[in-house]
Design a protein around this motif. Structure first.
Motif, mmCIF file in Angstrom:
data_model
loop_
_atom_site.group_PDB
_atom_site.id
_atom_site.type_symbol
_atom_site.label_atom_id
_atom_site.label_comp_id
_atom_site.label_asym_id
_atom_site.label_seq_id
_atom_site.Cartn_x
_atom_site.Cartn_y
_atom_site.Cartn_z
ATOM 1 N N GLN A 123 0.827 -1.202 0.000
ATOM 2 C CA GLN A 123 0.000 0.000 0.000
ATOM 3 C C GLN A 123 0.866 1.258 0.000
ATOM 4 O O GLN A 123 0.559 2.247 -0.679
ATOM 5 N N ALA A 124 1.961 1.225 0.753
ATOM 6 C CA ALA A 124 2.838 2.389 0.818
ATOM 7 C C ALA A 124 3.477 2.705 -0.523
ATOM 8 O O ALA A 124 3.805 3.862 -0.818
ATOM 9 N N LEU A 125 3.654 1.685 -1.344
ATOM 10 C CA LEU A 125 4.288 1.885 -2.646
ATOM 11 C C LEU A 125 3.317 2.410 -3.713
ATOM 12 O O LEU A 125 3.768 2.875 -4.762
ATOM 13 N N PRO A 136 11.240 1.373 -14.279
ATOM 14 C CA PRO A 136 9.805 1.620 -14.113
ATOM 15 C C PRO A 136 8.999 0.365 -14.432
ATOM 16 O O PRO A 136 9.513 -0.594 -15.021
ATOM 17 N N ALA A 137 7.759 0.387 -14.033
ATOM 18 C CA ALA A 137 6.860 -0.720 -14.378
ATOM 19 C C ALA A 137 6.694 -0.781 -15.892
ATOM 20 O O ALA A 137 6.715 0.253 -16.563
ATOM 21 N N PRO A 138 6.533 -1.978 -16.443
ATOM 22 C CA PRO A 138 6.345 -2.082 -17.892
ATOM 23 C C PRO A 138 5.042 -1.422 -18.329
ATOM 24 O O PRO A 138 4.072 -1.391 -17.576
ATOM 25 N N PRO A 145 -2.026 -1.083 -12.303
ATOM 26 C CA PRO A 145 -0.628 -1.360 -11.970
ATOM 27 C C PRO A 145 -0.429 -2.178 -10.699
ATOM 28 O O PRO A 145 0.429 -3.060 -10.645
ATOM 29 N N ASP A 146 -1.219 -1.906 -9.633
ATOM 30 C CA ASP A 146 -1.043 -2.655 -8.392
ATOM 31 C C ASP A 146 -1.449 -4.111 -8.554
ATOM 32 O O ASP A 146 -0.845 -5.010 -7.958
#
Length: 271
Positions: A123-125, A136-138, A145-146
């Motif tokens: 959750q913090a992220l 970065p995320a793809p 995203p989560d």
């Protein structure tokens, strides 16, 4: 030693934040006895996000192939990108001094973070933007995203195909799979999802997708695809309406598997 859920805020390591936006190689070189101990601590901590398919460039060796891994771990007090482990191992970039002090206090063995604390870390992220030295995320548009991050953490990846395993299991159970259930289980079958944090409308529970977990016995047109043990409920596909749970806890989860996984992972009712 273990770290359970807590109201204590988690601190997030941002590479370069304490050094003016740059990485400083050689701060913690291999001859320093803390080098291997710190690396052991970092690598023994619990995963929050594990994305084994995504890598980024090495900012200290631009000529190298993309080799910096994407992911995050936690010891229950700090969250750090696995890029920190990479830059420490390959370039001697040191963790923040406060984290190094905590490692020393704990004898360089990371405590076990409970699932709820890992959920708090996740959750913090959510509002965290990756730092300049983290991959970065793809880019993808299929899933939030989560939800994507948790799926890759438990072993899913785009293009995953477990059809051979699923067909073997179905044959052993004497089940004839219809096309819709075969498609779902070929991509997501056999995954187990941990208790991972706090839901928006209900507390998130661990769940399994077949062949993992019990097959269950449901009537009518409902087709089991998984289970939520703590709810004593089956996850079922209704060819006409979508996916839901039936049993002691009955909830509509969505029109398709993407919506259903989002609902279960977020603990969020379908609007």
């Amino acid at each position: 030693m273990s770290v359970a859920e807590s109201d204590q805020p988690l601190r997030i390591v941002v590479l370069g934040e304490r050094t003016g936006g740059r990485l400083v190689p050689g701060e913690l070189p291999e001859p320093d006895r803390r080098f291997h101990r710190a690396l052991r601590y970092l690598r023994s901590a619990a995963w929050v996000i594990r994305d084994p398919q995504t890598f980024g460039p090495d900012a200290l060796d631009p000529a190298a192939a993309s080799s910096v891994p994407r992911g995050y771990r936690t010891d229950g007090d700090w969250i750090w990108p696995v890029a920190l482990e990479y830059y420490l191992e390959h370039h001697g970039v040191a963790p923040p001094a406060e984290l190094l002090e905590l490692m020393a206090e704990r004898g360089y063995y990371a405590p076990r973070a409970h699932a709820d604390r890992c959920g708090q870390a996740h959750q913090a992220l959510l509002p965290h933007m990756p730092g300049p030295f983290e991959p970065p995320a793809p880019m993808q548009f299929r899933l939030p995203p989560d939800v994507y991050d948790l799926l890759v953490t438990v072993g899913w990846q785009p293009g995953r195909d477990e059809s051979a395993r699923v067909e073997e299991w179905a044959a052993g159970q004497g089940i004839e799979l219809d096309a819709a259930r075969r498609q779902i289980l070929s991509e997501f079958g056999g995954l187990t999802f941990p208790v991972y944090g706090y839901g928006r409308d209900w507390r998130v529970m661990a769940f399994h997708l077949l062949p993992n977990g019990p097959l269950g016995d449901v009537a009518g047109p409902l087709l089991p695809i998984g289970s939520v043990p703590q709810w004593k409920s089956q996850i079922v596909l209704d060819p006409r309406r979508g996916i839901a749970t039936v049993g002691e806890v009955e909830r509509y989860l969505g029109r398709d598997i993407d919506e259903a996984l989002t609902s279960l992972i977020r603990g969020q009712a379908v609007g």
